[in-house]
Design a protein around this motif. Structure first.
Motif, PDB file in Angstrom:
ATOM      1  N   VAL A 168      -5.482  31.087  66.395  1.00  0.00           N
ATOM      2  CA  VAL A 168      -5.424  31.428  64.971  1.00  0.00           C
ATOM      3  C   VAL A 168      -4.564  32.667  64.776  1.00  0.00           C
ATOM      4  CG1 VAL A 168      -6.776  32.124  62.964  1.00  0.00           C
ATOM      5  CG2 VAL A 168      -7.674  30.389  64.538  1.00  0.00           C
ATOM      6  N   TYR A 169      -4.767  33.679  65.618  1.00  0.00           N
ATOM      7  CA  TYR A 169      -4.046  34.933  65.469  1.00  0.00           C
ATOM      8  C   TYR A 169      -2.583  34.793  65.903  1.00  0.00           C
ATOM      9  CZ  TYR A 169      -8.873  36.405  65.110  1.00  0.00           C
ATOM     10  OH  TYR A 169     -10.186  36.505  64.731  1.00  0.00           O
ATOM     11  N   PHE A 170      -2.350  34.083  66.995  1.00  0.00           N
ATOM     12  CA  PHE A 170      -0.970  33.884  67.435  1.00  0.00           C
ATOM     13  C   PHE A 170      -0.164  33.116  66.384  1.00  0.00           C
ATOM     14  CE2 PHE A 170      -2.621  34.344  71.955  1.00  0.00           C
ATOM     15  CZ  PHE A 170      -1.975  35.549  72.175  1.00  0.00           C
ATOM     16  N   LEU A 171      -0.766  32.066  65.836  1.00  0.00           N
ATOM     17  CA  LEU A 171      -0.052  31.242  64.869  1.00  0.00           C
ATOM     18  C   LEU A 171       0.171  31.973  63.551  1.00  0.00           C
ATOM     19  CD1 LEU A 171      -1.783  27.805  65.559  1.00  0.00           C
ATOM     20  CD2 LEU A 171       0.588  28.418  66.065  1.00  0.00           C
ATOM     21  N   GLN A 172      -0.686  32.941  63.243  1.00  0.00           N
ATOM     22  CA  GLN A 172      -0.504  33.754  62.047  1.00  0.00           C
ATOM     23  C   GLN A 172       0.463  34.912  62.264  1.00  0.00           C
ATOM     24  OE1 GLN A 172      -4.494  34.911  60.923  1.00  0.00           O
ATOM     25  NE2 GLN A 172      -4.634  33.264  59.417  1.00  0.00           N
ATOM     26  N   GLY A 173       0.845  35.119  63.524  1.00  0.00           N
ATOM     27  CA  GLY A 173       1.733  36.237  63.818  1.00  0.00           C
ATOM     28  C   GLY A 173       1.043  37.581  63.783  1.00  0.00           C
ATOM     29  N   CYS A 174      -0.285  37.572  63.946  1.00  0.00           N
ATOM     30  CA  CYS A 174      -1.073  38.803  63.929  1.00  0.00           C
ATOM     31  C   CYS A 174      -1.775  38.937  65.280  1.00  0.00           C
ATOM     32  CB  CYS A 174      -2.097  38.771  62.793  1.00  0.00           C
ATOM     33  SG  CYS A 174      -3.262  40.151  62.824  1.00  0.00           S
ATOM     34  N   LEU A 175      -1.374  39.941  66.064  1.00  0.00           N
ATOM     35  CA  LEU A 175      -1.964  40.080  67.399  1.00  0.00           C
ATOM     36  C   LEU A 175      -3.384  40.638  67.348  1.00  0.00           C
ATOM     37  CD1 LEU A 175       1.063  41.293  69.534  1.00  0.00           C
ATOM     38  CD2 LEU A 175       0.236  38.975  69.091  1.00  0.00           C
TER      39      LEU A 175
ATOM     40  N   ALA B  67       0.696  31.777  73.003  1.00  0.00           N
ATOM     41  CA  ALA B  67       0.966  33.192  73.258  1.00  0.00           C
ATOM     42  C   ALA B  67       2.459  33.482  73.262  1.00  0.00           C
ATOM     43  CB  ALA B  67       0.345  33.609  74.594  1.00  0.00           C
ATOM     44  N   LEU B  68       3.287  32.450  73.432  1.00  0.00           N
ATOM     45  CA  LEU B  68       4.736  32.622  73.387  1.00  0.00           C
ATOM     46  C   LEU B  68       5.170  33.233  72.056  1.00  0.00           C
ATOM     47  CD1 LEU B  68       7.593  32.110  74.555  1.00  0.00           C
ATOM     48  CD2 LEU B  68       7.477  29.821  73.559  1.00  0.00           C
ATOM     49  N   ARG B  69       4.420  32.961  71.006  1.00  0.00           N
ATOM     50  CA  ARG B  69       4.808  33.472  69.693  1.00  0.00           C
ATOM     51  C   ARG B  69       4.750  34.987  69.631  1.00  0.00           C
ATOM     52  NH1 ARG B  69       4.737  29.421  65.674  1.00  0.00           N
ATOM     53  NH2 ARG B  69       4.152  30.878  64.038  1.00  0.00           N
ATOM     54  N   ALA B  70       4.048  35.604  70.586  1.00  0.00           N
ATOM     55  CA  ALA B  70       4.006  37.062  70.621  1.00  0.00           C
ATOM     56  C   ALA B  70       5.386  37.650  70.908  1.00  0.00           C
ATOM     57  CB  ALA B  70       3.015  37.542  71.676  1.00  0.00           C
ATOM     58  N   ILE B  71       6.251  36.892  71.598  1.00  0.00           N
ATOM     59  CA  ILE B  71       7.596  37.370  71.886  1.00  0.00           C
ATOM     60  C   ILE B  71       8.387  37.538  70.602  1.00  0.00           C
ATOM     61  CG2 ILE B  71       9.797  36.721  72.954  1.00  0.00           C
ATOM     62  CD1 ILE B  71       8.428  35.736  75.283  1.00  0.00           C
TER      63      ILE B  71
ATOM     64  N   VAL C 260      15.856  24.510  82.353  1.00  0.00           N
ATOM     65  CA  VAL C 260      14.413  24.300  82.251  1.00  0.00           C
ATOM     66  C   VAL C 260      13.714  25.508  82.860  1.00  0.00           C
ATOM     67  CG1 VAL C 260      12.463  22.816  82.803  1.00  0.00           C
ATOM     68  CG2 VAL C 260      14.729  21.812  82.485  1.00  0.00           C
ATOM     69  N   MET C 261      12.739  26.030  82.126  1.00  0.00           N
ATOM     70  CA  MET C 261      11.982  27.178  82.620  1.00  0.00           C
ATOM     71  C   MET C 261      10.491  26.899  82.462  1.00  0.00           C
ATOM     72  SD  MET C 261      12.481  31.218  81.678  1.00  0.00           S
ATOM     73  CE  MET C 261      13.977  31.249  82.669  1.00  0.00           C
ATOM     74  N   PHE C 262       9.735  27.266  83.483  1.00  0.00           N
ATOM     75  CA  PHE C 262       8.277  27.158  83.410  1.00  0.00           C
ATOM     76  C   PHE C 262       7.745  28.326  82.596  1.00  0.00           C
ATOM     77  CE2 PHE C 262       4.029  28.183  84.920  1.00  0.00           C
ATOM     78  CZ  PHE C 262       3.407  26.951  84.870  1.00  0.00           C
ATOM     79  N   MET C 263       6.777  28.035  81.731  1.00  0.00           N
ATOM     80  CA  MET C 263       6.187  29.076  80.910  1.00  0.00           C
ATOM     81  C   MET C 263       4.691  28.878  80.814  1.00  0.00           C
ATOM     82  SD  MET C 263       4.804  29.431  77.603  1.00  0.00           S
ATOM     83  CE  MET C 263       4.166  30.967  76.903  1.00  0.00           C
ATOM     84  N   THR C 264       3.946  29.961  80.909  1.00  0.00           N
ATOM     85  CA  THR C 264       2.507  29.908  80.683  1.00  0.00           C
ATOM     86  C   THR C 264       2.054  31.238  80.100  1.00  0.00           C
ATOM     87  OG1 THR C 264       0.361  29.400  81.689  1.00  0.00           O
ATOM     88  CG2 THR C 264       1.852  30.760  82.972  1.00  0.00           C
ATOM     89  N   GLY C 265       0.957  31.199  79.355  1.00  0.00           N
ATOM     90  CA  GLY C 265       0.349  32.413  78.824  1.00  0.00           C
ATOM     91  C   GLY C 265      -1.045  32.552  79.385  1.00  0.00           C
ATOM     92  N   LEU C 266      -1.179  33.207  80.519  1.00  0.00           N
ATOM     93  CA  LEU C 266      -2.465  33.324  81.195  1.00  0.00           C
ATOM     94  C   LEU C 266      -3.397  34.255  80.424  1.00  0.00           C
ATOM     95  CD1 LEU C 266      -1.329  33.685  84.927  1.00  0.00           C
ATOM     96  CD2 LEU C 266      -2.211  31.628  83.788  1.00  0.00           C
ATOM     97  N   TYR C 267      -4.646  33.838  80.300  1.00  0.00           N
ATOM     98  CA  TYR C 267      -5.666  34.648  79.633  1.00  0.00           C
ATOM     99  C   TYR C 267      -6.450  35.398  80.698  1.00  0.00           C
ATOM    100  CZ  TYR C 267      -9.923  35.802  77.050  1.00  0.00           C
ATOM    101  OH  TYR C 267     -10.989  36.461  76.490  1.00  0.00           O
ATOM    102  N   HIS C 268      -6.493  36.729  80.582  1.00  0.00           N
ATOM    103  CA  HIS C 268      -7.153  37.563  81.583  1.00  0.00           C
ATOM    104  C   HIS C 268      -8.430  38.210  81.061  1.00  0.00           C
ATOM    105  CE1 HIS C 268      -4.012  36.893  84.419  1.00  0.00           C
ATOM    106  NE2 HIS C 268      -3.090  37.570  83.759  1.00  0.00           N
TER     107      HIS C 268
ATOM    108  N   ARG D  13      -6.499  40.344  76.680  1.00  0.00           N
ATOM    109  CA  ARG D  13      -5.349  40.483  77.575  1.00  0.00           C
ATOM    110  C   ARG D  13      -4.746  39.120  77.916  1.00  0.00           C
ATOM    111  NH1 ARG D  13      -6.924  42.040  82.373  1.00  0.00           N
ATOM    112  NH2 ARG D  13      -9.122  41.536  81.957  1.00  0.00           N
ATOM    113  N   TYR D  14      -3.451  38.997  77.662  1.00  0.00           N
ATOM    114  CA  TYR D  14      -2.680  37.813  78.029  1.00  0.00           C
ATOM    115  C   TYR D  14      -1.450  38.237  78.824  1.00  0.00           C
ATOM    116  CZ  TYR D  14      -5.285  34.766  74.823  1.00  0.00           C
ATOM    117  OH  TYR D  14      -6.259  34.024  74.202  1.00  0.00           O
TER     118      TYR D  14
END
Length: 330
Positions: free
Chosen positions: A100-107, A142-146, A248-256, A260-261
């Motif tokens: 919800v927060y990532f898609l809203q652009g609010c961290l 989490a990519l949207r955080a970039i 082609v690049m591998f991408m993941t957003g690990l949740y810690h 923390r991502y």
């Protein structure tokens, strides 16, 4: 609890416990309630709600809870404890909430670190866009955080038509104005749309760790060793990249845990070179797929609670004939 209905085509009819045959446990009303809690009460309060939700699915999750237990036993090399099983489900619930927060652009207090960012930036410099191949590991959103650091970065998700309809309904329930661009494959104009998106310097993401019923003449399933037993993986996303001649690049957003991502990027393949024959292209596609599976296995062992395929991931491989690797390129 539900996992995202995304992944490449090219699979035989699914096994009885395959993810496509499982009834979705969440519905749009539940997702809208989660959105209301997240946006009205805030992330700290919303996270408190996750504890009883995760406990409920641990006790009454049925097939999904059993799949979580079996996966953990495989990746840990021993039967998981109840605490470990609970942690796995809670990790998934937390990433769903944070969408919800990532898609809203609010961290909203979420801290996102970057690993492999230089490789990502370098790949964008040629202006030809690229394909990001991910998995149901951590959070792709989490990519949207970039976007907060790289203005103008355009990100689209690529999936097949029925999946695109369902994920659009889900995203609409979570974030009505989330602005996530989805390219639905299955029609000729979709390929043109994807090519134009990449030509304009955009990036397009696909999740390559699931297969769908309905074989494709342009993709094949391969039985590859994964966490000690063969699993079925489609080479469709890599054949698509080869057809479009893209990186082609591998991408993941690990949740810690907590807020923390970690966004992680790893180069997988570069199909921009022209003139390669069919045998060389087949070898390059299979090499990229094998690299992808090796990365995926490594991530599962490194961060086992980020795996969000809640079905018998290995069952479909029993229906796939073993395919001999293509001859090496001269």
């Amino acid at each position: 609890m539900t996992a995202d209905p995304t992944g490449p085509a090219g699979a035989p009819p699914p096994a009885p416990d395959a993810w496509t045959g499982q009834r979705e446990r969440s519905n749009l009303a539940t997702l809208r309630l989660m959105r209301w809690i997240a946006t009205t009460l805030g992330r700290p309060v919303a996270r408190l709600v996750l504890w009883p939700i995760a406990l409920y699915f641990l006790c009454f999750g049925g097939t999904a809870a059993r799949a979580s237990r079996d996966y953990l036993a495989r990746v840990l090399g021993r039967p998981p404890t109840w605490v470990e099983r609970y942690r796995h489900i809670h990790h998934f619930a937390a990433t769903v909430l944070d969408r919800v927060y990532f898609l809203q652009g609010c961290l909203c207090g979420i801290d996102v670190t970057l690993r492999g960012g230089d490789d990502f930036d370098e790949a964008l410099l040629d202006g030809q866009g690229m394909l990001l191949i991910g998995a149901h590991v951590g959070s792709f959103e989490a990519l949207r955080a970039i976007g907060h650091q790289r203005s103008g970065l355009k990100v689209a998700m690529v999936m097949y038509e029925d999946n695109a309809r369902r994920i659009n309904e889900t995203l609409q329930a979570l974030v009505p104005n989330g602005g996530l661009h989805v390219i639905a494959l299955g029609r000729l104009e979709a390929m043109l749309q994807l090519r134009q998106w990449l030509d304009d310097g955009g990036v397009a993401g696909m999740l390559a760790d699931r297969t769908l019923p309905g074989a494709s003449a342009r993709s094949h399933l391969h039985r590859l060793p994964f966490l000690g037993r063969p699993a079925a993986f489609s080479d469709g996303p890599f054949r698509l990249a080869a057809l479009l001649r893209r990186r082609v690049m591998f991408m993941t957003g690990l949740y810690h845990g907590g807020g923390r991502y970690e966004l992680r990027f790893v180069p997988l393949a570069d199909f921009r070179r022209r003139g390669a024959g069919p045998a060389a292209q087949d070898a390059a596609v299979q090499a990229a797929l094998q690299h992808y599976v090796a990365l995926l296995e490594g991530l599962c062992r490194e961060s086992p609670y980020n795996w969000f395929n809640f079905f018998d991931f290995w069952a479909a491989a029993e229906e796939v004939p073993q395919v001999a690797p293509p001859p090496a390129a001269p």
